[in-house]
Design a protein around this motif. Sequence first.
Motif, short mmCIF file in Angstrom:
data_model
loop_
_atom_site.label_atom_id
_atom_site.label_comp_id
_atom_site.label_asym_id
_atom_site.label_seq_id
_atom_site.Cartn_x
_atom_site.Cartn_y
_atom_site.Cartn_z
N SER A 180 111.72 74.02 17.58
CA SER A 180 112.61 75.28 17.53
C SER A 180 113.75 74.92 16.44
N GLU A 181 114.65 75.96 15.82
CA GLU A 181 115.26 75.66 15.43
C GLU A 181 115.02 75.66 14.20
N VAL A 182 114.80 76.35 13.68
CA VAL A 182 113.38 76.15 11.97
C VAL A 182 113.84 77.08 11.26
N LYS A 183 113.44 77.24 10.13
CA LYS A 183 113.52 78.90 9.49
C LYS A 183 111.78 78.66 9.03
N ARG A 184 111.34 79.92 9.03
CA ARG A 184 109.90 79.48 8.19
C ARG A 184 109.16 80.92 7.72
N THR A 185 108.93 80.63 6.16
CA THR A 185 108.57 81.74 5.65
C THR A 185 107.74 82.36 5.75
N PHE A 186 107.26 83.43 5.26
CA PHE A 186 105.42 84.07 5.08
C PHE A 186 105.39 84.97 4.29
N ARG A 187 104.49 85.35 3.93
CA ARG A 187 104.11 86.52 2.82
C ARG A 187 102.09 86.45 3.27
N ILE A 188 101.95 87.08 2.49
CA ILE A 188 100.26 87.92 2.90
C ILE A 188 99.62 88.66 2.29
N ARG A 189 98.43 89.03 1.51
CA ARG A 189 97.72 90.26 1.36
C ARG A 189 96.22 90.28 1.78
N ALA A 190 95.99 91.80 1.16
CA ALA A 190 94.72 92.03 1.84
C ALA A 190 93.70 91.28 0.62
N GLY A 191 92.57 91.15 1.19
CA GLY A 191 91.11 90.55 0.88
C GLY A 191 90.56 92.19 1.40
N GLY A 192 89.57 91.85 0.24
CA GLY A 192 88.47 93.19 0.62
C GLY A 192 87.03 92.97 0.05
N ALA A 193 85.88 93.30 -0.34
CA ALA A 193 84.70 92.69 -0.53
C ALA A 193 84.98 92.38 -2.21
N GLY A 194 83.73 91.11 -2.46
CA GLY A 194 83.86 90.22 -3.09
C GLY A 194 85.07 89.51 -3.72
N THR A 195 85.32 89.92 -3.82
CA THR A 195 87.24 88.58 -4.72
C THR A 195 88.34 89.86 -4.73
N LEU A 196 87.87 90.93 -4.24
CA LEU A 196 89.15 91.88 -4.29
C LEU A 196 90.19 91.26 -3.77
N VAL A 197 90.75 91.95 -4.17
CA VAL A 197 92.32 91.55 -3.35
C VAL A 197 93.92 91.97 -3.27
N SER A 198 94.34 92.17 -2.79
CA SER A 198 95.81 93.29 -3.52
C SER A 198 97.10 92.54 -3.48
N ASP A 199 98.22 92.16 -3.57
CA ASP A 199 99.25 91.53 -4.63
C ASP A 199 99.48 91.40 -3.28
N TYR A 200 100.72 89.72 -3.30
CA TYR A 200 101.56 89.91 -1.69
C TYR A 200 102.32 90.74 -1.60
N SER A 201 102.76 90.13 0.06
CA SER A 201 104.18 90.63 0.32
C SER A 201 105.27 90.28 -0.41
N GLU A 202 106.59 90.78 0.29
CA GLU A 202 107.60 90.54 -0.15
C GLU A 202 107.95 88.68 0.88
N ALA A 203 108.74 87.56 0.49
CA ALA A 203 108.17 86.04 1.63
C ALA A 203 109.39 87.49 3.11
N VAL A 204 109.06 87.17 3.81
CA VAL A 204 109.66 87.46 5.05
C VAL A 204 109.82 85.97 5.29
N SER A 205 111.59 85.91 6.08
CA SER A 205 111.51 84.45 7.14
C SER A 205 112.28 85.17 8.03
N VAL A 206 112.12 84.24 8.98
CA VAL A 206 112.21 84.53 10.14
C VAL A 206 113.02 82.51 11.11
N TRP A 207 113.93 82.57 12.29
CA TRP A 207 114.02 81.34 13.07
C TRP A 207 113.49 81.44 14.03
#
Length: 209
Positions: A180-207
């Motif tokens: 607890s009381e820690v800052k964490r940062t994440f990002r995400i992208r989508a994956g489709g058929a085969g090797t198809l992927v999207s770009d990453y989202s902007e990073a989002v942080s939360v305490w």
Amino acid sequence: MLKILLDHTKLKQDEVKPRVDFLVKKMKGVALYNAFDTQITALEALASDYDNALFVAKDGGSPQEKNKLKAEIIEFLSKLARKIEVAANDFEDEAEGLAYAKGSGFTVQESVEKKAYSFLEVPGNFTVIDFKPKKGACKLTWDRVLGAITYLPEELDKDGTWKSLGVCKKRQLVLEGTESEVKRTFRIRAGGAGTLVSDYSEAVSVWVR
């Protein structure tokens, strides 16, 4: 996205009541469609009134009431179909959504072929919150991406390296068991058929509290 066909708009006068009876039988008392209990009850009442008006018209009475009630039932069914269509398209799994729509008794348009995607959007509304129900937990949510089969969240570690959090088929992820009381940062992208992927989202942080 699946689509419900409004073929009830072409029903002849003697076909309206049987169609309503079929839909009621498919949904009434079925837990999966409990959200529509009020509409089903109202539909039953309308169909009963229509049946009586149809009898009166065939017995030499005025067809005005029959025609009015038929129009009301058709409109009612169209609105109900759209609500079920929205609910079906909100399922995470397309097969489950299709089964849900078909199970209602409405006619579902069958796809001739599945659309092939060559590009995926970045998951929108990527949000990370401190998950209050559990200490040391956070919750990630994001919007559906057309053509996506999976979603690939990542977390920034203490060394500044992005680490995979695995593969998600749903549009949310709850991470537990952290300090607890820690800052964490994440990002995400989508994956489709085969090797198809999207770009990453902007990073989002939360305490995480």
